[in-house]
Design a protein around this motif. Structure first.
Motif, mmCIF file in Angstrom:
data_model
loop_
_atom_site.group_PDB
_atom_site.id
_atom_site.type_symbol
_atom_site.label_atom_id
_atom_site.label_comp_id
_atom_site.label_asym_id
_atom_site.label_seq_id
_atom_site.Cartn_x
_atom_site.Cartn_y
_atom_site.Cartn_z
ATOM 1 N N TYR A 3 12.742 67.117 50.868
ATOM 2 C CA TYR A 3 12.636 67.677 49.525
ATOM 3 C C TYR A 3 12.292 69.164 49.648
ATOM 4 O O TYR A 3 11.341 69.659 49.083
ATOM 5 N N TRP A 9 19.546 66.309 47.736
ATOM 6 C CA TRP A 9 20.054 65.037 47.223
ATOM 7 C C TRP A 9 20.267 64.068 48.364
ATOM 8 O O TRP A 9 20.196 64.434 49.538
ATOM 9 N N HIS A 25 17.988 59.475 38.016
ATOM 10 C CA HIS A 25 16.929 58.481 37.778
ATOM 11 C C HIS A 25 16.371 58.564 36.351
ATOM 12 O O HIS A 25 16.648 59.499 35.608
ATOM 13 N N ALA A 30 11.625 57.382 40.774
ATOM 14 C CA ALA A 30 12.421 58.360 41.513
ATOM 15 C C ALA A 30 13.769 57.793 41.940
ATOM 16 O O ALA A 30 14.116 56.642 41.635
ATOM 17 N N LEU A 31 14.506 58.609 42.685
ATOM 18 C CA LEU A 31 15.839 58.227 43.128
ATOM 19 C C LEU A 31 15.843 56.998 44.018
ATOM 20 O O LEU A 31 16.868 56.306 44.143
ATOM 21 N N ARG A 52 22.419 60.778 44.805
ATOM 22 C CA ARG A 52 21.179 60.652 44.030
ATOM 23 C C ARG A 52 20.299 61.869 44.273
ATOM 24 O O ARG A 52 20.322 62.460 45.353
ATOM 25 N N ASN A 54 16.359 63.909 42.762
ATOM 26 C CA ASN A 54 15.168 63.902 41.909
ATOM 27 C C ASN A 54 15.165 65.135 41.020
ATOM 28 O O ASN A 54 15.444 66.241 41.476
ATOM 29 N N MET A 58 9.920 65.171 39.343
ATOM 30 C CA MET A 58 9.806 64.035 40.256
ATOM 31 C C MET A 58 9.738 64.514 41.699
ATOM 32 O O MET A 58 9.035 63.928 42.537
ATOM 33 N N GLN A 59 10.438 65.564 42.003
ATOM 34 C CA GLN A 59 10.367 66.137 43.336
ATOM 35 C C GLN A 59 8.946 66.623 43.640
ATOM 36 O O GLN A 59 8.425 66.432 44.749
ATOM 37 N N GLN A 62 6.863 63.757 44.514
ATOM 38 C CA GLN A 62 7.100 63.319 45.880
ATOM 39 C C GLN A 62 6.323 64.180 46.874
ATOM 40 O O GLN A 62 5.876 63.701 47.912
#
Length: 211
Positions: A3, A9, A25, A30-31, A52, A54, A58-59, A62
């Motif tokens: 990430y 992706w 998502h 998340a993905l 996919r 994020n 969402m990233q 993570q």
């Protein structure tokens, strides 16, 4: 997968793929959620590459483990658009999403690269607010579209959805007793795996119809 930036992706490739799908998502997972994993594996088995990613919020989760609300819609849309720009058009491309992700997918679908749109549990309205509809992205669609919706989805059940005025280019498939994750109750006689398989089969058939 790393990430390192908000354009990262994950690509799941299929042997002898006929098309690709960019799958976004939903708001809370998340993905790599179980739902996203099951859909991805099913599509890959049906000859479809799956991309996919994020969204930025969402990233960040993570990276630091802190929960945060989704970015505002313009940020989500821009994040999706940037990935569309990165896609090298070697195969026909479709956009799709789970819940919130499907709303964003509909909003970026006018990109010339996009052949069609798929929504898995479209969020027609917030929970317990049926009058606060989110129909505009669907009503503006000009590309072929497929919506797969549980009949008892709290964000748009079968009765509610059938009452909406939607364009003729949108096909809707209802999965019996499915909730917002397409999951039925045990007493319905259906299993979640069955509905996931049905959703994947419908997605694959829709994609192949457009080719």
């Amino acid at each position: 997968m790393t990430y390192e930036d908000d354009l990262s992706w994950q690509v799941s490739q299929s042997d002898n793929a006929v098309a690709s799908i960019m799958l976004a998502h939903g708001a809370g997972a998340a993905l790599d959620s179980d739902f996203m994993e099951m859909i991805t594996k099913g599509l890959v088995a049906n000859g479809i590459n799956v991309y996919r990613f994020n969204f930025p919020y969402m990233q960040q989760r993570q990276q630091d483990g802190k929960r945060r609300p989704p970015n505002r819609m313009p940020v989500l849309v821009e994040s999706f658009k940037q990935r569309l720009q990165r896609y090298q058009l070697d195969l026909p491309l479709f956009v799709a999403g789970k819940s919130m992700g499907s709303r964003v997918a509909a909003m970026v679908s006018e990109d010339d690269k996009v052949c069609g749109v798929i929504a898995l549990g479209y969020p027609f309205h917030p929970i317990s607010k049926p009058d606060n509809t989110r129909l505009e992205p669907l009503q503006a669609l000009t590309k072929p579209a497929l919506i797969i919706q549980g009949t008892r989805d709290a964000l748009g059940n079968e009765t509610e959805v059938n009452g909406y005025s939607l364009p003729n280019n949108i096909d809707i498939q209802f999965l019996e007793d499915g909730d917002h994750d397409l999951k039925p109750r045990v007493r319905s006689g259906f299993r979640h795996e069955q509905h996931i398989q049905s959703a994947v089969a419908s997605m694959a058939a829709f994609i192949r119809k457009q080719l």
